[in-house]
Design a protein around this motif. Sequence first.
Motif, PDB file in Angstrom:
ATOM      1  N   PHE A 195       0.820  -1.212   0.000  1.00  7.93           N
ATOM      2  CA  PHE A 195       0.000   0.000   0.000  1.00  7.93           C
ATOM      3  C   PHE A 195       0.858   1.268   0.000  1.00  7.93           C
ATOM      4  CE2 PHE A 195      -2.521  -3.377   2.025  1.00  7.93           C
ATOM      5  CZ  PHE A 195      -3.613  -3.384   1.179  1.00  7.93           C
ATOM      6  N   SER A 196       1.984   1.204   0.698  1.00  6.43           N
ATOM      7  CA  SER A 196       2.862   2.385   0.684  1.00  6.43           C
ATOM      8  C   SER A 196       3.481   2.584  -0.689  1.00  6.43           C
ATOM      9  CB  SER A 196       3.952   2.229   1.754  1.00  6.43           C
ATOM     10  OG  SER A 196       4.771   1.088   1.485  1.00  6.43           O
ATOM     11  N   GLU A 197       3.864   1.468  -1.332  1.00  7.74           N
ATOM     12  CA  GLU A 197       4.414   1.580  -2.685  1.00  7.74           C
ATOM     13  C   GLU A 197       3.346   2.095  -3.659  1.00  7.74           C
ATOM     14  OE1 GLU A 197       7.335   1.191  -4.131  1.00  7.74           O
ATOM     15  OE2 GLU A 197       8.351   0.829  -2.222  1.00  7.74           O
ATOM     16  N   SER A 198       2.118   1.634  -3.465  1.00  7.16           N
ATOM     17  CA  SER A 198       1.032   2.100  -4.330  1.00  7.16           C
ATOM     18  C   SER A 198       0.813   3.590  -4.156  1.00  7.16           C
ATOM     19  CB  SER A 198      -0.255   1.332  -4.001  1.00  7.16           C
ATOM     20  OG  SER A 198      -1.327   1.800  -4.795  1.00  7.16           O
ATOM     21  N   ALA A 199       0.877   4.068  -2.911  1.00 10.69           N
ATOM     22  CA  ALA A 199       0.709   5.506  -2.654  1.00 10.69           C
ATOM     23  C   ALA A 199       1.852   6.302  -3.278  1.00 10.69           C
ATOM     24  CB  ALA A 199       0.625   5.749  -1.169  1.00 10.69           C
ATOM     25  N   ASP A 200       3.083   5.761  -3.164  1.00  4.18           N
ATOM     26  CA  ASP A 200       4.225   6.453  -3.770  1.00  4.18           C
ATOM     27  C   ASP A 200       4.108   6.493  -5.290  1.00  4.18           C
ATOM     28  OD1 ASP A 200       5.290   6.915  -1.284  1.00  4.18           O
ATOM     29  OD2 ASP A 200       6.602   5.139  -1.310  1.00  4.18           O
ATOM     30  N   LEU A 201       3.628   5.396  -5.861  1.00  3.00           N
ATOM     31  CA  LEU A 201       3.437   5.369  -7.320  1.00  3.00           C
ATOM     32  C   LEU A 201       2.409   6.407  -7.765  1.00  3.00           C
ATOM     33  CD1 LEU A 201       3.531   1.555  -8.161  1.00  3.00           C
ATOM     34  CD2 LEU A 201       5.072   3.316  -9.034  1.00  3.00           C
TER      35      LEU A 201
END
Length: 330
Positions: A152-158
Amino acid sequence: MHWFNQLRVTTRLVAGFLVVAVIGAVMGLLGVVNMGRMAEWTGKIYNGDLQALKAVQDANINLVYASRAQIGLLSASTMGERSAEKDQIVKSLGTMDERIRQVAGAFETPEGKALVKQYQDLSPAFRARMDKYVELVGKQPLDTSQFESQVFSESADLIKDSHALEAVMFQMVKRRDDRARINMEEARSVYHASRLWMLGLVLGGLALSVLLGVLLARALSRQLGGEPGYAAAIAARIAEGDFSSPVKTRAGDKSSLVFAMQQMQQQLSRMVRDFKASAESIGSASREIAAGNNDLSQRTEQQAASLEQTASSMEELTSTVRQNADNARQ
């Protein structure tokens, strides 16, 4: 304009028509040149601005597709759906980079080149993070509740990175839109300038044509001294032997055709009067000569008669002398 009046009528007419033709040719040439410029600006707007604008917008749409597939990976309920979303991400990002690469050369200004450079710096990092994200999601079970928090953090960063790319592409779209507006204004200015030039040439050509027509008409009228029909009527009267009808000329006219015909009429009239006077003189002299001849003839006849009488007297005298001589011999 004295030199113009000295030219032959044919030369003046040809010169007038040539001037009008040159004006028409200049108008046509100007129209062709300006049409070429308009076509150039139109082509520049379409090929340079609109195509670039369309390509950047298409790249932005593919970025949206990739972001949608990114979210779709989280909600995929089967491995097939995950695979489809992964393929969509690869395809959309590849199309995005390809569309930007196609139009990178259209951004020729320093600001445009800076935007392309900014995109080229952001896109590889975004794709690398997207690949890591796809690989990370591929390791997760289908149940989203069991996903690692890193997903989820990677998705938010993307999403943040995609927003950065969107901002760059928005600036690229705005840049091309501004450039298209500038080109359109330049094309409009070319059109207005061409219209003014064409209008000026039309009015100038019309004025010059009228001026040439007036000059030619005045020059021909000055040479003729009146209307051509009037000159023809005068010539017809003179040909018929009518020298009594007055020939009207303009004030101060000393060189026109009508003036020359007036002089010819007067000269012919004087010559006819002189011929009549000469004929009368010759007739009177002829009559006097005839009378003298008659008188001479009468005198000649009288002298002949006297000579005959003298001859007769001489014969009689001779006969008398002969008789006297005969009588004397006897």
